[in-house]
Design a protein around this motif. Structure first.
Motif, PDB file in Angstrom:
ATOM      1  N   VAL A 160      21.520   1.565  50.870  1.00 32.16           N
ATOM      2  CA  VAL A 160      20.498   2.039  49.940  1.00 32.16           C
ATOM      3  C   VAL A 160      19.346   1.037  49.950  1.00 32.16           C
ATOM      4  O   VAL A 160      19.445  -0.045  50.528  1.00 32.16           O
ATOM      5  CB  VAL A 160      21.052   2.175  48.501  1.00 32.16           C
ATOM      6  N   THR A 161      18.256   1.376  49.301  1.00 31.94           N
ATOM      7  CA  THR A 161      17.102   0.497  49.284  1.00 31.94           C
ATOM      8  C   THR A 161      17.357  -0.734  48.423  1.00 31.94           C
ATOM      9  O   THR A 161      18.228  -0.728  47.544  1.00 31.94           O
ATOM     10  CB  THR A 161      15.863   1.216  48.732  1.00 31.94           C
ATOM     11  N   GLU A 162      16.586  -1.764  48.672  1.00 32.19           N
ATOM     12  CA  GLU A 162      16.714  -2.979  47.870  1.00 32.19           C
ATOM     13  C   GLU A 162      16.332  -2.719  46.418  1.00 32.19           C
ATOM     14  O   GLU A 162      16.911  -3.331  45.502  1.00 32.19           O
ATOM     15  CB  GLU A 162      15.842  -4.087  48.464  1.00 32.19           C
ATOM     16  N   GLU A 163      15.406  -1.807  46.196  1.00 30.54           N
ATOM     17  CA  GLU A 163      15.015  -1.467  44.829  1.00 30.54           C
ATOM     18  C   GLU A 163      16.185  -0.847  44.074  1.00 30.54           C
ATOM     19  O   GLU A 163      16.399  -1.138  42.882  1.00 30.54           O
ATOM     20  CB  GLU A 163      13.829  -0.498  44.844  1.00 30.54           C
ATOM     21  N   THR A 164      16.964  -0.021  44.753  1.00 30.82           N
ATOM     22  CA  THR A 164      18.159   0.568  44.129  1.00 30.82           C
ATOM     23  C   THR A 164      19.157  -0.516  43.756  1.00 30.82           C
ATOM     24  O   THR A 164      19.742  -0.492  42.665  1.00 30.82           O
ATOM     25  CB  THR A 164      18.817   1.581  45.084  1.00 30.82           C
ATOM     26  N   ILE A 165      19.354  -1.476  44.652  1.00 29.26           N
ATOM     27  CA  ILE A 165      20.275  -2.582  44.374  1.00 29.26           C
ATOM     28  C   ILE A 165      19.785  -3.396  43.185  1.00 29.26           C
ATOM     29  O   ILE A 165      20.582  -3.798  42.328  1.00 29.26           O
ATOM     30  CB  ILE A 165      20.434  -3.486  45.617  1.00 29.26           C
ATOM     31  N   ARG A 166      18.497  -3.614  43.105  1.00 32.45           N
ATOM     32  CA  ARG A 166      17.964  -4.380  41.971  1.00 32.45           C
ATOM     33  C   ARG A 166      18.250  -3.668  40.643  1.00 32.45           C
ATOM     34  O   ARG A 166      18.564  -4.315  39.636  1.00 32.45           O
ATOM     35  CB  ARG A 166      16.452  -4.597  42.150  1.00 32.45           C
ATOM     36  N   ARG A 167      18.128  -2.351  40.637  1.00 34.61           N
ATOM     37  CA  ARG A 167      18.436  -1.599  39.411  1.00 34.61           C
ATOM     38  C   ARG A 167      19.922  -1.731  39.069  1.00 34.61           C
ATOM     39  O   ARG A 167      20.287  -1.862  37.893  1.00 34.61           O
ATOM     40  CB  ARG A 167      18.049  -0.128  39.584  1.00 34.61           C
ATOM     41  N   ASP A 168      20.775  -1.682  40.106  1.00 31.13           N
ATOM     42  CA  ASP A 168      22.209  -1.869  39.868  1.00 31.13           C
ATOM     43  C   ASP A 168      22.490  -3.241  39.280  1.00 31.13           C
ATOM     44  O   ASP A 168      23.292  -3.386  38.350  1.00 31.13           O
ATOM     45  CB  ASP A 168      22.990  -1.713  41.181  1.00 31.13           C
ATOM     46  N   LEU A 169      21.841  -4.261  39.824  1.00 30.82           N
ATOM     47  CA  LEU A 169      22.048  -5.622  39.330  1.00 30.82           C
ATOM     48  C   LEU A 169      21.550  -5.775  37.898  1.00 30.82           C
ATOM     49  O   LEU A 169      22.156  -6.500  37.094  1.00 30.82           O
ATOM     50  CB  LEU A 169      21.339  -6.626  40.250  1.00 30.82           C
ATOM     51  N   ASP A 170      20.475  -5.078  37.578  1.00 31.08           N
ATOM     52  CA  ASP A 170      19.968  -5.109  36.199  1.00 31.08           C
ATOM     53  C   ASP A 170      21.021  -4.567  35.234  1.00 31.08           C
ATOM     54  O   ASP A 170      21.245  -5.131  34.148  1.00 31.08           O
ATOM     55  CB  ASP A 170      18.686  -4.282  36.084  1.00 31.08           C
ATOM     56  N   LYS A 171      21.677  -3.477  35.623  1.00 30.82           N
ATOM     57  CA  LYS A 171      22.708  -2.879  34.767  1.00 30.82           C
ATOM     58  C   LYS A 171      23.896  -3.823  34.609  1.00 30.82           C
ATOM     59  O   LYS A 171      24.435  -3.991  33.516  1.00 30.82           O
ATOM     60  CB  LYS A 171      23.156  -1.544  35.358  1.00 30.82           C
ATOM     61  N   LEU A 172      24.303  -4.444  35.713  1.00 26.39           N
ATOM     62  CA  LEU A 172      25.445  -5.358  35.655  1.00 26.39           C
ATOM     63  C   LEU A 172      25.114  -6.613  34.853  1.00 26.39           C
ATOM     64  O   LEU A 172      25.980  -7.179  34.195  1.00 26.39           O
ATOM     65  CB  LEU A 172      25.889  -5.732  37.069  1.00 26.39           C
ATOM     66  N   GLU A 173      23.863  -7.023  34.905  1.00 20.15           N
ATOM     67  CA  GLU A 173      23.452  -8.183  34.110  1.00 20.15           C
ATOM     68  C   GLU A 173      23.495  -7.847  32.613  1.00 20.15           C
ATOM     69  O   GLU A 173      23.918  -8.674  31.791  1.00 20.15           O
ATOM     70  CB  GLU A 173      22.054  -8.638  34.499  1.00 20.15           C
ATOM     71  N   LEU A 174      23.101  -6.627  32.264  1.00 19.43           N
ATOM     72  CA  LEU A 174      23.165  -6.198  30.864  1.00 19.43           C
ATOM     73  C   LEU A 174      24.601  -6.165  30.363  1.00 19.43           C
ATOM     74  O   LEU A 174      24.871  -6.405  29.182  1.00 19.43           O
ATOM     75  CB  LEU A 174      22.533  -4.811  30.714  1.00 19.43           C
ATOM     76  N   GLU A 175      25.540  -5.883  31.262  1.00 16.68           N
ATOM     77  CA  GLU A 175      26.957  -5.880  30.896  1.00 16.68           C
ATOM     78  C   GLU A 175      27.533  -7.298  30.804  1.00 16.68           C
ATOM     79  O   GLU A 175      28.662  -7.483  30.370  1.00 16.68           O
ATOM     80  CB  GLU A 175      27.760  -5.085  31.926  1.00 16.68           C
ATOM     81  N   GLY A 176      26.752  -8.278  31.261  1.00 14.12           N
ATOM     82  CA  GLY A 176      27.216  -9.657  31.206  1.00 14.12           C
ATOM     83  C   GLY A 176      28.071 -10.077  32.378  1.00 14.12           C
ATOM     84  O   GLY A 176      28.668 -11.152  32.369  1.00 14.12           O
ATOM     85  N   VAL A 177      28.109  -9.231  33.393  1.00 20.59           N
ATOM     86  CA  VAL A 177      28.968  -9.511  34.544  1.00 20.59           C
ATOM     87  C   VAL A 177      28.347 -10.532  35.492  1.00 20.59           C
ATOM     88  O   VAL A 177      29.028 -11.410  36.014  1.00 20.59           O
ATOM     89  CB  VAL A 177      29.273  -8.203  35.318  1.00 20.59           C
ATOM     90  N   ILE A 178      27.043 -10.406  35.714  1.00 26.94           N
ATOM     91  CA  ILE A 178      26.342 -11.286  36.664  1.00 26.94           C
ATOM     92  C   ILE A 178      25.081 -11.851  36.018  1.00 26.94           C
ATOM     93  O   ILE A 178      24.655 -11.406  34.945  1.00 26.94           O
ATOM     94  CB  ILE A 178      25.986 -10.533  37.972  1.00 26.94           C
ATOM     95  N   THR A 179      24.503 -12.836  36.704  1.00 24.92           N
ATOM     96  CA  THR A 179      23.198 -13.361  36.317  1.00 24.92           C
ATOM     97  C   THR A 179      22.252 -13.201  37.500  1.00 24.92           C
ATOM     98  O   THR A 179      22.596 -13.571  38.631  1.00 24.92           O
ATOM     99  CB  THR A 179      23.286 -14.853  35.941  1.00 24.92           C
ATOM    100  N   ARG A 180      21.100 -12.595  37.260  1.00 24.19           N
ATOM    101  CA  ARG A 180      20.123 -12.406  38.328  1.00 24.19           C
ATOM    102  C   ARG A 180      19.496 -13.747  38.700  1.00 24.19           C
ATOM    103  O   ARG A 180      19.125 -14.536  37.840  1.00 24.19           O
ATOM    104  CB  ARG A 180      19.028 -11.443  37.872  1.00 24.19           C
ATOM    105  N   VAL A 181      19.391 -14.006  39.988  1.00 22.64           N
ATOM    106  CA  VAL A 181      18.680 -15.166  40.513  1.00 22.64           C
ATOM    107  C   VAL A 181      17.718 -14.661  41.573  1.00 22.64           C
ATOM    108  O   VAL A 181      17.773 -13.503  41.978  1.00 22.64           O
ATOM    109  CB  VAL A 181      19.653 -16.207  41.110  1.00 22.64           C
TER     110      VAL A 181
END
Length: 252
Positions: free
Chosen positions: A31-52
């Motif tokens: 998928v596109t990198e933009e799609t991955i960024r949206r996925d990471l945003d959701k996971l960050e809201l869940e507290g699972v990851i931290t965006r760097v």
């Protein structure tokens, strides 16, 4: 790959590697990198990851109790999705159903009609995340939070379940045995499921083919009390004859 499946893959990668890049996840998930960024945003809201910059890192402090549910969710995923597809016909024109917190049932719930007249009673806490924008009504059993199964259990859950009468119960299990019936591995969860079954006019058992002819720790229900068994592929002729003889509609 759906967005939910993709986020599961990302979650597992970050946990395993501790740090991942957007570019690598984009290639892996196709998928596109933009799609991955949206996925990471959701996971960050869940507290699972931290965006760097350029990716994400695993939160070492993230509560690990929910991981077991997500790991189970990815196991036999194709089979669970096939079962869900075959279950969808049973859900048509229903006004009230009760559903356990299993990953197989969760896949079936994803195919529910977006109907404001439909009510789902469940002890799952994952439903709040999965269906927050759905039209149908959700009634939670309340109770003690099991952090590994993302489910609600205990006396409060039991007391609330018996308040509701529903048309259909969607239940999964750990094993099916012609002599011992339907069995599960967790006693607390089994107690909740038993009450759910008592409140339903009909019972649909959602079970992948690996569960047939197995034995688990806790007896859940006699097969004579099951109206439908929905599975991913054709069972043995012995099981087909057994279900026919016991008035069970076998859907495969």
């Amino acid at each position: 790959m759906s967005s939910r499946e993709r986020q599961m893959v990302i979650r597992q990668n970050v946990q395993s590697l501790k740090k991942v890049s957007v570019a690598e996840l984009s290639r892996q998930c196709n998928v596109t990198e933009e799609t991955i960024r949206r996925d990471l945003d959701k996971l960050e809201l869940e507290g699972v990851i931290t965006r760097v910059h350029g990716g994400a890192i695993w939160n070492e402090g993230v509560r690990k109790e929910g991981i077991h549910f997500y790991r189970r969710m990815t196991k036999h995923l194709k089979e669970k999705q096939e079962i869900a597809r075959k279950t969808s016909a049973l859900l048509e024109e229903k006004s009230a159903i009760i559903a356990d917190s299993s990953t197989t049932v969760m896949e079936a719930l994803k195919l529910l009609p977006d109907n404001a007249e439909l009510t789902v009673v469940t002890n799952s806490t994952e439903v709040f995340h999965e269906f927050q924008h759905s039209a149908f009504n959700i009634i939670s059993t309340g109770g003690e939070f099991n952090k590994k199964s993302l489910s609600l259990q205990g006396q409060l859950a039991k007391s609330n379940i018996v308040k509701y009468n529903v048309e259909l119960a969607l239940i999964s299990c750990k094993s099916l045995n012609m002599e011992k019936g339907v069995q599960d591995s967790n006693e607390d969860e089994a107690e909740i499921k038993k009450l759910m079954l008592e409140q339903a006019e009909k019972v649909a058992l959602l079970v992948d083919s690996s569960k047939f002819d197995q034995t688990a720790f806790v007896s859940l229900i006699d097969l004579d009390s099951v109206n439908y068994i929905v599975t991913d592929k054709k069972p043995s002729d012995v099981w087909i004859q057994f279900c026919d003889g016991h008035g069970i509609e076998l859907i495969y």
